[in-house]
Design a protein around this motif. Sequence first.
Motif, PDB file in Angstrom:
ATOM      1  N   VAL A  79       0.871  -1.190   0.000  1.00 14.20           N
ATOM      2  CA  VAL A  79       0.000   0.000   0.000  1.00 14.20           C
ATOM      3  C   VAL A  79       0.902   1.232   0.000  1.00 14.20           C
ATOM      4  CG1 VAL A  79      -1.875  -1.121   1.303  1.00 14.20           C
ATOM      5  CG2 VAL A  79      -0.082   0.117   2.540  1.00 14.20           C
ATOM      6  N   PRO A  80       0.376   2.408  -0.362  1.00 18.31           N
ATOM      7  CA  PRO A  80       1.206   3.618  -0.260  1.00 18.31           C
ATOM      8  C   PRO A  80       1.614   3.838   1.189  1.00 18.31           C
ATOM      9  CG  PRO A  80      -0.859   4.052  -1.439  1.00 18.31           C
ATOM     10  CD  PRO A  80      -0.972   2.673  -0.878  1.00 18.31           C
ATOM     11  N   ILE A  81       2.831   4.318   1.396  1.00 13.30           N
ATOM     12  CA  ILE A  81       3.343   4.488   2.762  1.00 13.30           C
ATOM     13  C   ILE A  81       2.438   5.387   3.593  1.00 13.30           C
ATOM     14  CG2 ILE A  81       4.910   6.379   2.076  1.00 13.30           C
ATOM     15  CD1 ILE A  81       5.937   3.819   4.655  1.00 13.30           C
ATOM     16  N   LYS A  82       1.755   6.334   2.939  1.00  9.79           N
ATOM     17  CA  LYS A  82       0.889   7.244   3.711  1.00  9.79           C
ATOM     18  C   LYS A  82      -0.296   6.496   4.341  1.00  9.79           C
ATOM     19  CE  LYS A  82      -1.982   8.980  -0.135  1.00  9.79           C
ATOM     20  NZ  LYS A  82      -2.913   7.871  -0.041  1.00  9.79           N
ATOM     21  N   ASP A  83      -0.588   5.292   3.870  1.00 10.91           N
ATOM     22  CA  ASP A  83      -1.681   4.514   4.475  1.00 10.91           C
ATOM     23  C   ASP A  83      -1.215   3.723   5.699  1.00 10.91           C
ATOM     24  OD1 ASP A  83      -3.211   5.469   2.461  1.00 10.91           O
ATOM     25  OD2 ASP A  83      -3.343   3.594   1.319  1.00 10.91           O
ATOM     26  N   CYS A  84       0.102   3.725   5.957  1.00  9.01           N
ATOM     27  CA  CYS A  84       0.617   2.968   7.102  1.00  9.01           C
ATOM     28  C   CYS A  84       0.617   3.833   8.351  1.00  9.01           C
ATOM     29  CB  CYS A  84       2.051   2.495   6.843  1.00  9.01           C
ATOM     30  SG  CYS A  84       2.131   1.351   5.472  1.00  9.01           S
ATOM     31  N   VAL A  85       0.462   3.147   9.516  1.00  4.35           N
ATOM     32  CA  VAL A  85       0.473   3.916  10.764  1.00  4.35           C
ATOM     33  C   VAL A  85       1.547   3.420  11.733  1.00  4.35           C
ATOM     34  CG1 VAL A  85      -1.964   4.563  10.626  1.00  4.35           C
ATOM     35  CG2 VAL A  85      -1.332   2.438  11.781  1.00  4.35           C
ATOM     36  N   ARG A  86       2.227   2.333  11.422  1.00  5.23           N
ATOM     37  CA  ARG A  86       3.233   1.795  12.359  1.00  5.23           C
ATOM     38  C   ARG A  86       4.254   0.964  11.607  1.00  5.23           C
ATOM     39  NH1 ARG A  86       2.316  -1.259  17.311  1.00  5.23           N
ATOM     40  NH2 ARG A  86       0.561   0.043  17.839  1.00  5.23           N
ATOM     41  N   ILE A  87       5.466   0.935  12.174  1.00  7.27           N
ATOM     42  CA  ILE A  87       6.517   0.049  11.663  1.00  7.27           C
ATOM     43  C   ILE A  87       7.083  -0.738  12.839  1.00  7.27           C
ATOM     44  CG2 ILE A  87       8.898   0.016  10.776  1.00  7.27           C
ATOM     45  CD1 ILE A  87       8.174   2.381   8.991  1.00  7.27           C
ATOM     46  N   HIS A  88       7.349  -2.024  12.650  1.00  8.75           N
ATOM     47  CA  HIS A  88       8.132  -2.805  13.617  1.00  8.75           C
ATOM     48  C   HIS A  88       9.288  -3.446  12.863  1.00  8.75           C
ATOM     49  CE1 HIS A  88       5.919  -2.539  17.379  1.00  8.75           C
ATOM     50  NE2 HIS A  88       4.797  -2.544  16.671  1.00  8.75           N
ATOM     51  N   SER A  89      10.180  -4.068  13.626  1.00  8.89           N
ATOM     52  CA  SER A  89      11.335  -4.657  12.961  1.00  8.89           C
ATOM     53  C   SER A  89      11.846  -5.843  13.767  1.00  8.89           C
ATOM     54  CB  SER A  89      12.412  -3.575  12.828  1.00  8.89           C
ATOM     55  OG  SER A  89      13.668  -4.150  12.678  1.00  8.89           O
ATOM     56  N   THR A  90      12.497  -6.765  13.089  1.00  9.57           N
ATOM     57  CA  THR A  90      13.069  -7.924  13.791  1.00  9.57           C
ATOM     58  C   THR A  90      14.310  -7.482  14.549  1.00  9.57           C
ATOM     59  OG1 THR A  90      14.373  -8.434  11.849  1.00  9.57           O
ATOM     60  CG2 THR A  90      12.330  -9.649  12.109  1.00  9.57           C
ATOM     61  N   SER A  91      14.716  -8.357  15.476  1.00 11.78           N
ATOM     62  CA  SER A  91      15.870  -8.015  16.306  1.00 11.78           C
ATOM     63  C   SER A  91      17.150  -8.603  15.717  1.00 11.78           C
ATOM     64  CB  SER A  91      15.650  -8.554  17.710  1.00 11.78           C
ATOM     65  OG  SER A  91      15.299  -9.916  17.634  1.00 11.78           O
ATOM     66  N   ALA A 100       8.612  -4.424   9.082  1.00 10.36           N
ATOM     67  CA  ALA A 100       7.206  -4.781   8.858  1.00 10.36           C
ATOM     68  C   ALA A 100       6.339  -3.539   8.996  1.00 10.36           C
ATOM     69  CB  ALA A 100       6.774  -5.830   9.871  1.00 10.36           C
ATOM     70  N   TYR A 101       5.457  -3.343   8.019  1.00  9.61           N
ATOM     71  CA  TYR A 101       4.586  -2.161   7.979  1.00  9.61           C
ATOM     72  C   TYR A 101       3.154  -2.555   8.337  1.00  9.61           C
ATOM     73  CZ  TYR A 101       8.366   0.050   5.329  1.00  9.61           C
ATOM     74  OH  TYR A 101       9.576   0.558   4.934  1.00  9.61           O
ATOM     75  N   TYR A 102       2.421  -1.640   8.962  1.00 10.21           N
ATOM     76  CA  TYR A 102       1.046  -1.924   9.389  1.00 10.21           C
ATOM     77  C   TYR A 102       0.136  -0.760   9.030  1.00 10.21           C
ATOM     78  CZ  TYR A 102       3.517  -5.137  12.582  1.00 10.21           C
ATOM     79  OH  TYR A 102       4.334  -6.092  13.117  1.00 10.21           O
ATOM     80  N   THR A 103      -1.023  -1.063   8.467  1.00 14.23           N
ATOM     81  CA  THR A 103      -2.089  -0.052   8.381  1.00 14.23           C
ATOM     82  C   THR A 103      -2.903  -0.162   9.663  1.00 14.23           C
ATOM     83  OG1 THR A 103      -3.652  -1.605   7.415  1.00 14.23           O
ATOM     84  CG2 THR A 103      -2.285  -0.347   5.862  1.00 14.23           C
ATOM     85  N   GLN A 104      -3.877   0.708   9.850  1.00 16.59           N
ATOM     86  CA  GLN A 104      -4.726   0.604  11.047  1.00 16.59           C
ATOM     87  C   GLN A 104      -5.479  -0.731  11.033  1.00 16.59           C
ATOM     88  OE1 GLN A 104      -4.680   2.750  13.722  1.00 16.59           O
ATOM     89  NE2 GLN A 104      -5.803   1.020  14.614  1.00 16.59           N
ATOM     90  N   HIS A 105      -5.915  -1.154   9.850  1.00 18.24           N
ATOM     91  CA  HIS A 105      -6.604  -2.441   9.729  1.00 18.24           C
ATOM     92  C   HIS A 105      -5.689  -3.584  10.204  1.00 18.24           C
ATOM     93  CE1 HIS A 105      -8.584  -5.856   7.598  1.00 18.24           C
ATOM     94  NE2 HIS A 105      -7.348  -6.177   7.258  1.00 18.24           N
ATOM     95  N   ASP A 106      -4.412  -3.512   9.792  1.00 19.01           N
ATOM     96  CA  ASP A 106      -3.463  -4.566  10.177  1.00 19.01           C
ATOM     97  C   ASP A 106      -3.252  -4.596  11.692  1.00 19.01           C
ATOM     98  OD1 ASP A 106      -3.164  -5.093   7.480  1.00 19.01           O
ATOM     99  OD2 ASP A 106      -1.368  -3.838   7.266  1.00 19.01           O
ATOM    100  N   LEU A 107      -3.169  -3.403  12.296  1.00 22.19           N
ATOM    101  CA  LEU A 107      -3.004  -3.361  13.759  1.00 22.19           C
ATOM    102  C   LEU A 107      -4.236  -3.935  14.442  1.00 22.19           C
ATOM    103  CD1 LEU A 107      -1.418   0.142  14.561  1.00 22.19           C
ATOM    104  CD2 LEU A 107      -0.284  -2.075  14.408  1.00 22.19           C
TER     105      LEU A 107
END
Length: 432
Positions: A79-91, A100-107
């Motif tokens: 999705v376009p980055i502007k639709d994302c609301v959070r990023i996480h990452s592996t250690s 890893a990118y998340y939209t509100q729906h994904d969260l």
Amino acid sequence: MYYQKEIETMPVEALKDLQSRKLVRQVNHVYENVAYYRDKMDKAGVRPSDIKSVEDLRRLPFLEKEDLRNTYPSGMLAVPIKDCVRIHSTSGTTGKRVIAYYTQHDLDLWEDCVARALSAAGATVDDTVQICFGYGLFTGGMGFHGASQKLGCVTLPMSSGNTERQIQFMQDLGSTVLCCTPSYAGYLADTLTVSGLTPDDIPLKIGIFGAEPWTEEMRASIEKRLGIKAFDIYGLTEISGPGVAFECEEQNGMHINEDHFIAEIINPITGEVLPEGEKGELVLTSIDKEAFPMMRYRTHDICVLKRGKCSCGRSFIKMAKPMGRSDDMMIIRGVNVFPSQIESVLLKEGYSNNYLIEIDRVNSTDTFDVFVEFLPEDFDDTIKTVTAREKRLQSELKKMVGISPAVHLRPPMSLARSDGKAVRINDKRKLL
Ligand code: DLL
């Protein structure tokens, strides 16, 4: 207890239908929006229209961590980055981390999955949830945090570390649910004993532990030493985080949230899909994610899937505790050894879950050393006792793995610990 009863107890046929519909939509979504997937599918000769149901899943190519490295940081973003609301990452400490990118729906769907886990373990609006998973880029802290709030629990975002304070807050604020790695739960139990406290002095009743492998022996030890029921939870950053699968009151395997993820088991060497009940590598497909969908992602976690009637009423298939990773096996003097085998012997023999396996190569021969701490309540450092117990442990370990390690018993709380995932293996041979 359920969080979303209708979904969690859905008849298997309806679940398969739901999966098929979501899969078709997901395949079209990635084909249209991710050039890397499009290329991969074109090379494999598969078109989105070839995928009509879950039965067609195996026509899709596998996805590997290497693919995520190739597309770092955002080449898999759908999705376009502007639709994302959070990023996480592996250690990960080697190579590039997975982003890893998340939209509100994904969260929302991720938090639902973890809320199901909390409910299945017995947490309700009356509970106070102490979260000692690391907060930040790691998915553990934030994943539990959102879910606990969604469920209406009082949420204590402790993060990891400062173990004395963890216990003090547990007592002062009345925490009834503990969420952390199993090794950290063991450390909390050690600290409790060293502080002269017993399980009766803390209000905890439930523990939800995951993010690293742990054995049944470790479960029994933690349950006894903290006075709780301990539940397993599984997940990985690439597929949201914690909550891909969770244990119910049966405590014998984790239900996979099948309305969001499809699980397969493959032979890790040939890639062949194995029948249900056979041991192999877990492959996961997310079918409901917008930002970072993973199709047939190879987890490298070795486990078994089994669908049966569960007394909790959930229809979701169960995965057994992962028994290691296809890349975690040590070959010592030609013998295959898994850390989980060592751990089960150490715990059965009454030692701490804080141990270290050290392997080296001296004069072309592998050396194999196991260091483990006494439990605080069982510490005896007379030479006679230590020597006799080291000898016994060596013989029990040999019975389990086939080769004899040098065993080194250490005082309680003396080996290094990590606040997050435990480091169990120091293979010095790799440095040669
Ligand atoms: O560990 C997500 C998580 C957080 C799961 C909190 C559970 C609780 P990663 O850091 O990406 O994500 O690591 C994922 O950890 O492929 C497994 O090898 C291992 N793992 C996770 N849960 C379990 C478990 C999080 N319950 C990798 N048992 C996975 C055994 C586990 N191994």
